[in-house]
Write a protein that holds these residues in place. Structure first.
Motif, mmCIF file in Angstrom:
data_model
loop_
_atom_site.group_PDB
_atom_site.id
_atom_site.type_symbol
_atom_site.label_atom_id
_atom_site.label_comp_id
_atom_site.label_asym_id
_atom_site.label_seq_id
_atom_site.Cartn_x
_atom_site.Cartn_y
_atom_site.Cartn_z
ATOM 1 N N GLU A 444 0.970 -1.282 0.090
ATOM 2 C CA GLU A 444 0.064 0.049 -0.005
ATOM 3 C C GLU A 444 0.897 1.259 0.052
ATOM 4 O O GLU A 444 0.507 2.124 -0.545
ATOM 5 C CB GLU A 444 -0.907 -0.188 1.314
ATOM 6 N N SER A 445 2.017 1.312 1.086
ATOM 7 C CA SER A 445 2.888 2.440 0.929
ATOM 8 C C SER A 445 3.390 2.664 -0.395
ATOM 9 O O SER A 445 3.590 3.936 -0.920
ATOM 10 C CB SER A 445 3.863 2.122 2.060
ATOM 11 N N ALA A 446 3.965 1.624 -0.802
ATOM 12 C CA ALA A 446 4.821 1.815 -2.181
ATOM 13 C C ALA A 446 3.958 2.442 -3.500
ATOM 14 O O ALA A 446 4.132 3.266 -4.212
ATOM 15 C CB ALA A 446 5.277 0.255 -2.700
ATOM 16 N N PHE A 447 2.368 1.893 -3.447
ATOM 17 C CA PHE A 447 1.445 2.175 -4.318
ATOM 18 C C PHE A 447 1.345 3.727 -4.207
ATOM 19 O O PHE A 447 1.403 4.374 -5.228
ATOM 20 C CB PHE A 447 0.117 1.236 -4.310
ATOM 21 N N HIS A 448 0.954 4.071 -3.031
ATOM 22 C CA HIS A 448 0.275 5.455 -2.768
ATOM 23 C C HIS A 448 1.655 6.432 -3.035
ATOM 24 O O HIS A 448 1.466 7.468 -3.540
ATOM 25 C CB HIS A 448 -0.014 5.655 -1.280
ATOM 26 N N LYS A 449 2.850 5.972 -2.774
ATOM 27 C CA LYS A 449 3.872 6.800 -2.832
ATOM 28 C C LYS A 449 4.108 7.021 -4.400
ATOM 29 O O LYS A 449 4.463 8.165 -4.876
ATOM 30 C CB LYS A 449 5.195 5.988 -2.476
ATOM 31 N N THR A 450 3.875 5.817 -5.178
ATOM 32 C CA THR A 450 4.280 5.940 -6.562
ATOM 33 C C THR A 450 3.182 6.751 -7.172
ATOM 34 O O THR A 450 3.485 7.569 -8.355
ATOM 35 C CB THR A 450 4.414 4.652 -7.308
ATOM 36 N N TYR A 451 2.124 6.419 -6.977
ATOM 37 C CA TYR A 451 0.936 7.280 -7.385
ATOM 38 C C TYR A 451 0.956 8.809 -7.223
ATOM 39 O O TYR A 451 0.995 9.605 -8.077
ATOM 40 C CB TYR A 451 -0.496 6.663 -6.781
ATOM 41 N N GLN A 452 1.158 9.122 -5.995
ATOM 42 C CA GLN A 452 1.202 10.596 -5.504
ATOM 43 C C GLN A 452 2.385 11.195 -6.367
ATOM 44 O O GLN A 452 2.326 12.367 -6.992
ATOM 45 C CB GLN A 452 1.659 10.700 -4.311
ATOM 46 N N GLU A 503 -9.582 2.941 -9.784
ATOM 47 C CA GLU A 503 -10.117 4.286 -9.919
ATOM 48 C C GLU A 503 -8.945 5.400 -10.049
ATOM 49 O O GLU A 503 -8.833 6.409 -10.954
ATOM 50 C CB GLU A 503 -11.128 4.874 -9.127
ATOM 51 N N MET A 504 -8.136 5.305 -9.298
ATOM 52 C CA MET A 504 -7.037 6.021 -8.883
ATOM 53 C C MET A 504 -6.095 5.993 -10.341
ATOM 54 O O MET A 504 -5.479 6.923 -10.826
ATOM 55 C CB MET A 504 -6.309 5.860 -7.687
ATOM 56 N N LEU A 505 -5.830 4.692 -10.575
ATOM 57 C CA LEU A 505 -4.977 4.596 -11.832
ATOM 58 C C LEU A 505 -5.441 5.419 -12.871
ATOM 59 O O LEU A 505 -4.942 5.720 -14.011
ATOM 60 C CB LEU A 505 -4.441 3.231 -11.909
ATOM 61 N N GLY A 506 -6.828 5.147 -13.107
ATOM 62 C CA GLY A 506 -7.473 5.616 -14.305
ATOM 63 C C GLY A 506 -7.421 7.402 -14.410
ATOM 64 O O GLY A 506 -7.832 8.067 -15.163
ATOM 65 N N GLU A 507 -6.865 8.006 -13.324
ATOM 66 C CA GLU A 507 -6.566 9.488 -13.167
ATOM 67 C C GLU A 507 -5.115 9.874 -13.619
ATOM 68 O O GLU A 507 -4.771 10.858 -13.524
ATOM 69 C CB GLU A 507 -6.908 9.881 -11.908
ATOM 70 N N LEU A 508 -4.459 8.767 -13.667
ATOM 71 C CA LEU A 508 -2.961 9.180 -14.150
ATOM 72 C C LEU A 508 -2.785 9.666 -15.529
ATOM 73 O O LEU A 508 -3.482 9.646 -16.381
ATOM 74 C CB LEU A 508 -1.788 7.925 -14.006
ATOM 75 N N PHE A 509 -1.493 10.621 -15.580
ATOM 76 C CA PHE A 509 -0.892 11.032 -16.782
ATOM 77 C C PHE A 509 -1.862 12.001 -17.605
ATOM 78 O O PHE A 509 -1.816 12.609 -18.821
ATOM 79 C CB PHE A 509 -0.632 9.800 -17.752
#
Length: 511
Positions: A444-452, A503-509
């Motif tokens: 979870e930590s790695a995912f949110h860090k990369t996402y942010q 849903e979060m990944l769908g907001e990238l880029f």
């Protein structure tokens, strides 16, 4: 003398007795003919689908352009028409329409009267003033003694080149038309001398544009390319085969004209090459790379846009006048751009951002100047097949950015064997549960860090953006969802549920 024709005598002795047409009846028609295409813009790239080209009808302002970091700051040119007729007219420099005008000038007897004026005036520049004024290039006669000045320099470079091309096409078409209908040798010789004098004056402009101040290097390249193709085409028209029907002095004169044009083509070859080298040097030495790659969040760099537009300009010309020289220059420029992008990407300390930058920029190159590399077949236009180079950068980005997120995905243990081994596993179960909880937290930590960190990075092409989101989701979410099904005690239904992550990944880029 703009707007008026100088009075010229009839050439009744030579058979030219047609009535004089109204003043300036042709010039407005000539001006209305489109002679060149447009440019690619970031907005066209970001709206494109399976890799089509973006065109617009008129030249842009020509400012040297910034493209990616701030799409709106790149000089846009969206004023053109995308209709087939407009594109076709631009592709051949309006030669069909201009030839029709040239034939009308001959049919009206206007061109014959200009021949007469030139002959009776002893071939002086004054005899060409009315002719060049009607062709909208009277300013060409000012160039030899202008010493860097002259009214023509008040024109934008591309505008002056457009006027020059229109006039050059009409001169060549008119001379051929009149010469073909001439009856006596005297008439043919007069036409040949008139054509030679007109073309000689027109060719002076080739020397003049070399030091001309263009508003951008891209504009300067388009200018010399347009003239290169125009003169090359005219050179073909004066081939030995085309001169076979002439004889005597007129044949010699036309042979002189035909011999002068290849020399001008070689000069324009050199001008094209030197301009391309200037563009490369400008892009190479630009100090903005290291700053703008991070600032642009991986977007297409403005210098990539500049190079792509220059390469696309050469491709557009090669499509209608293919030469080995131009093809070689195009291939070399594409290779140079790819190598340049790879070298400049090393300035980025963040490896994830570096590979996203390479993916975005390489995709633009593949889509705009290497459309064949996308391998999109008509029957599978909805199937996305990236160029191998783009796929390589995408995989490297995914490994660097999301590989470590996947590495924290807890693994489910499956115990097989004797009852003693199963008993040992049960004794170690509390330790395994603790490890699962810790691994889940790390994931979870790695995912949110990369996402942010990457939430506002940019992928301008919608198809590439959707494909990248889809690939990341397929790598991360299904395994996570499957794991939580086997360990429901870890699923809290909060911000880290599989649906929320998807849903979060769908907001990238989006940038």
């Amino acid at each position: 003398m703009a707007g008026r024709l100088a009075p010229v005598p009839e050439l009744s002795a030579a058979g030219y007795t047609a009535a004089s047409p109204p003043l300036s009846v042709y010039r407005e028609s000539i001006r209305s003919v489109a002679v060149s295409g447009g440019r690619i813009t970031p907005s066209l790239f970001s709206q494109s689908g399976n890799g089509g080209y973006g065109h617009s009808g008129n030249s842009g302002s020509g400012a040297s352009g910034s493209g990616s970091t701030s799409g709106s700051s790149y000089p846009s040119n969206n004023s053109g028409s995308s209709s087939g007729s407009s594109v076709a007219a631009a592709a051949d420099y309006g030669a069909q329409e201009l030839t029709k005008i040239a034939r009308r000038m001959v049919s009206d007897g206007y061109t014959q009267r200009m021949v007469s004026a030139f002959e009776n005036g002893g071939g002086s520049d004054r005899a060409l003033e009315a002719w060049f004024s009607e062709l909208d290039v009277d300013w060409v006669l000012q160039i030899p003694g202008a010493e860097g000045g002259g009214s023509w320099r008040q024109l934008r470079l591309q505008d002056s080149v457009k006027r020059w091309i229109r006039a050059f096409i009409i001169i060549v078409a008119s001379i051929k038309e009149v010469a073909a209908t001439a009856v006596h040798d005297h008439e043919t010789t007069a036409v040949a001398l008139f054509g030679k004098g007109s073309i000689a004056k027109m060719l002076v402009f080739i020397d003049a544009i070399a030091p001309a101040a263009a508003s951008s290097k891209e504009e300067n390249l388009r200018a010399v390319l347009d003239m290169y193709i125009c003169v090359s085409s005219a050179s073909d028209m004066f081939s030995p085969e085309a001169q076979a029907k002439f004889k005597g002095l007129s044949k010699k004169i036309f042979m002189d004209v035909g011999g002068s044009l290849p020399r001008e083509v070689k000069r324009l070859n050199k001008a094209v090459y030197s301009t391309v080298l200037e563009v490369r040097a400008f892009v190479e030495d630009d100090e903005s790379w290291a700053v703008e790659i991070p600032r642009g969040r991986g977007d297409v760099h403005r210098n990539t846009w500049l190079m792509v537009n220059c390469i696309k300009s050469m491709q557009d010309k090669a499509r209608y006048h293919d030469t080995q020289y131009l093809r070689g220059l195009i291939d070399d420029s594409v290779l140079h751009l790819k190598e340049l992008l790879l070298r400049k990407s090393e300035l980025c300390s963040d490896q994830s951002l570096r590979y996203l930058f390479l993916l975005n920029n390489s995709y633009l190159v593949a889509m705009m100047v290497e459309a064949w590399s996308l391998l999109v077949e008509p029957w599978s236009k909805h199937e996305w097949r990236p160029a191998p180079e783009c796929l390589k950068y995408m995989n490297r980005y995914l490994d660097v950015s999301w590989g470590h997120v996947q590495s924290h995905m807890p693994k489910t243990a499956f115990v097989h064997g004797s009852g003693r081994l199963q008993m040992l596993f049960c004794m170690l179960a509390p330790l395994q549960n603790w490890k699962r909880t810790a691994s889940h937290a790390k994931f979870e930590s790695a995912f949110h860090k990369t996402y942010q960190a990457q939430r506002f990075w940019k992928v301008p092409n919608p198809q590439l953006r959707d494909e990248l989101r889809k690939t990341i989701t397929e790598r991360v979410v299904p395994g996570y969802r499957s794991y939580l099904r086997k360990h429901p005690e870890l699923e809290r239904g909060g911000s880290s549920s599989p649906d929320v992550l998807e849903e979060m990944l769908g907001e990238l880029f989006e940038g």
